[in-house]
Design a protein around this motif. Structure first.
Motif: not given
Length: 454
Positions: A273-282
């Motif tokens: 979930d943290l990795l998914a949120q970071w990719n959405r930030i990118l």
């Protein structure tokens, strides 16, 4: 535009106007957990194998392969991939074919007046990286969809394990209830004999009958809970309720050794979930760069070839077109779009920091709850040992006529309540361990993205 200037622009290295993310806007987190344990061991095998339950392993593998909700998450990767391909198509020249026929209905003998067939090429030279920023955003969104899929696998495996523990708990409780019913029946026969001999009163008999009926009354809801858990596990594994055999094991597995919780920063690379949120930030960051590039000039190159026949005369027409567009006055729309996307990026960064805080909280909570649960089980077992000794003493005193039957009933109720309670507490301890694995992100088996048929 002059050919030299056009060639210069074509050879100009593209520059993507994607702003860098300010690291200070992301919560850094503590260096270590407050509830860390010196006994943590490192493991890279799938987390559920630590329970040593082959049936659990089969159920989780089947769920990961056949669960319909998980397949639904997989289609989002397919959608994101298609969106990426659509965005990337703008980087290449676009060629359209067209044809036309012109008829004159007044002169039937010579109705064909003109015919033409040609192609039109259009290509936007991505000087400022506007299109590439869009491609980068779609790529990050696809990566986020993949992490969502991995997160779904983690949650699904935990749900299957929790349901499996509920099944084993209910079966273990039915075994305990069967033993308690046998004990209560034996005591009832003893009291009946004493009442028949005039040693005990009928009140003692009624009390024991009530105790037996109360124990029997616990069986139907326990059986119903068992059936409901079995049906739930069937659905989790992608099967119709009641169609699969789940074995007959009636005992909970022992609590395995504590897994490695690591340090808080490990969550940033282990939790989907943290990795998914970071990719959405990118993705949002790339969209900011796209909006910035949209305020700069656009260069579009076009070419056409047209082959036509007009009243019997054939001709070929070719053309090369270059067009540059510079936004001048738009009422502040493009500037507002940049500000909007920057605000969305800021919101996503705050959400990411908050999600990280919640992830750290999840691990800390799981660690402290498991430790306190172990203390609770230890004290409950001591209480059960004392209750059994009390029951034995009260039965002796009752058989010797030194007391009435009420102390026996009280001690018997305490013993049987604690026996069922300890089974529930042991299941809760296993569920807390499952929650710890969910909080630290597994470990799970490394898995590539699902494949889709074209």
């Amino acid at each position: 535009m002059q050919p030299v200037r056009l060639l210069f622009l074509l050879l100009l290295p593209g520059c993507t106007l994607t702003p860098s993310i300010d690291p200070s806007s992301v919560f850094s987190g503590p260096l270590r957990y407050q509830q860390s344990s010196a006994g943590l061991g490192r493991s890279f095998t799938p987390w559920w194998k630590s329970f040593g339950d082959s049936r659990l392993d089969r159920d989780i593998r089947k769920a990961l392969a056949d669960n319909l909700a998980q397949k639904q998450l997989a289609t989002r990767i397919e959608q994101a991939s298609a969106s990426l391909r659509r965005e990337g198509a703008a980087l290449f020249p676009q060629v359209d074919l067209a044809g036309s026929l012109d008829y004159d209905s007044i002169d039937p003998g010579n109705s064909l007046k003109a015919a033409s067939f040609g192609s039109l090429l259009s290509w936007e030279v991505d000087v400022w990286g506007r299109i590439r920023s869009g491609v980068q955003a779609r790529q990050s969104e696809r990566d986020a969809a993949f992490q969502d899929w991995l997160g779904g696998r983690l949650l699904l495996s935990a749900a299957v394990a929790e349901t499996r523990m509920t099944i084993l708990e209910r079966r273990a409780q039915l075994v305990v209830l069967k033993s308690q019913i046998e004990t209560n029946t034996t005591l009832l026969e003893l009291v009946q004999a004493r009442v028949g001999q005039g040693i005990s009163s009928r009140v003692d008999l009624l009390q024991q009958e009530r105790q037996l009926d109360a124990t029997r009354a616990l069986v139907p809801p326990t059986e119903a809970d068992l059936a409901a858990a079995l049906y739930a596990l069937d659905v989790l594994t992608g099967s119709a309720p009641g169609t699969l055999s789940r074995g007959n094991r009636a005992s909970l597995p022992a609590l395995p050794a504590m897994p490695a919780a690591g340090i808080p920063s490990d969550l940033l690379k282990n939790r989907p979930d943290l990795l998914a949120q970071w990719n959405r930030i990118l993705a949002l960051d790339a969209e900011v760069g796209q909006a910035l590039a949209d305020r700069l000039p656009r260069l579009v190159i076009g070419a056409s070839i047209d082959r036509g026949s007009f009243d019997g005369i054939a001709s070929t027409i070719t053309g090369l077109i270059s067009e540059a567009t510079l936004p001048v006055i738009d009422g502040g729309a493009r500037r507002a779009e940049v500000e909007l996307r920057r605000a969305r990026l800021k919101e996503a960064l705050l959400a990411y920091s908050n999600l990280y805080l919640e992830a750290i909280r999840d691990v800390e909570t799981a660690l402290i709850r498991e430790r306190k649960q172990a203390e609770r089980i230890r004290l409950s077992k001591r209480q059960l040992d004392t209750a059994r000794k009390t029951l034995e003493e009260t039965r002796i005193r009752y058989s010797q006529g030194l007391s009435d039957y009420l102390p026996v009933i009280d001690a018997l109720t305490a013993v049987q309540t604690l026996e069922l309670s300890i089974v529930a507490l042991e299941r809760e301890a296993l569920v807390l361990r499952i929650g710890l694995h969910r909080a630290i992100g597994g470990p799970m088996t490394p898995t590539p993205p699902p494949e889709f048929s074209s």
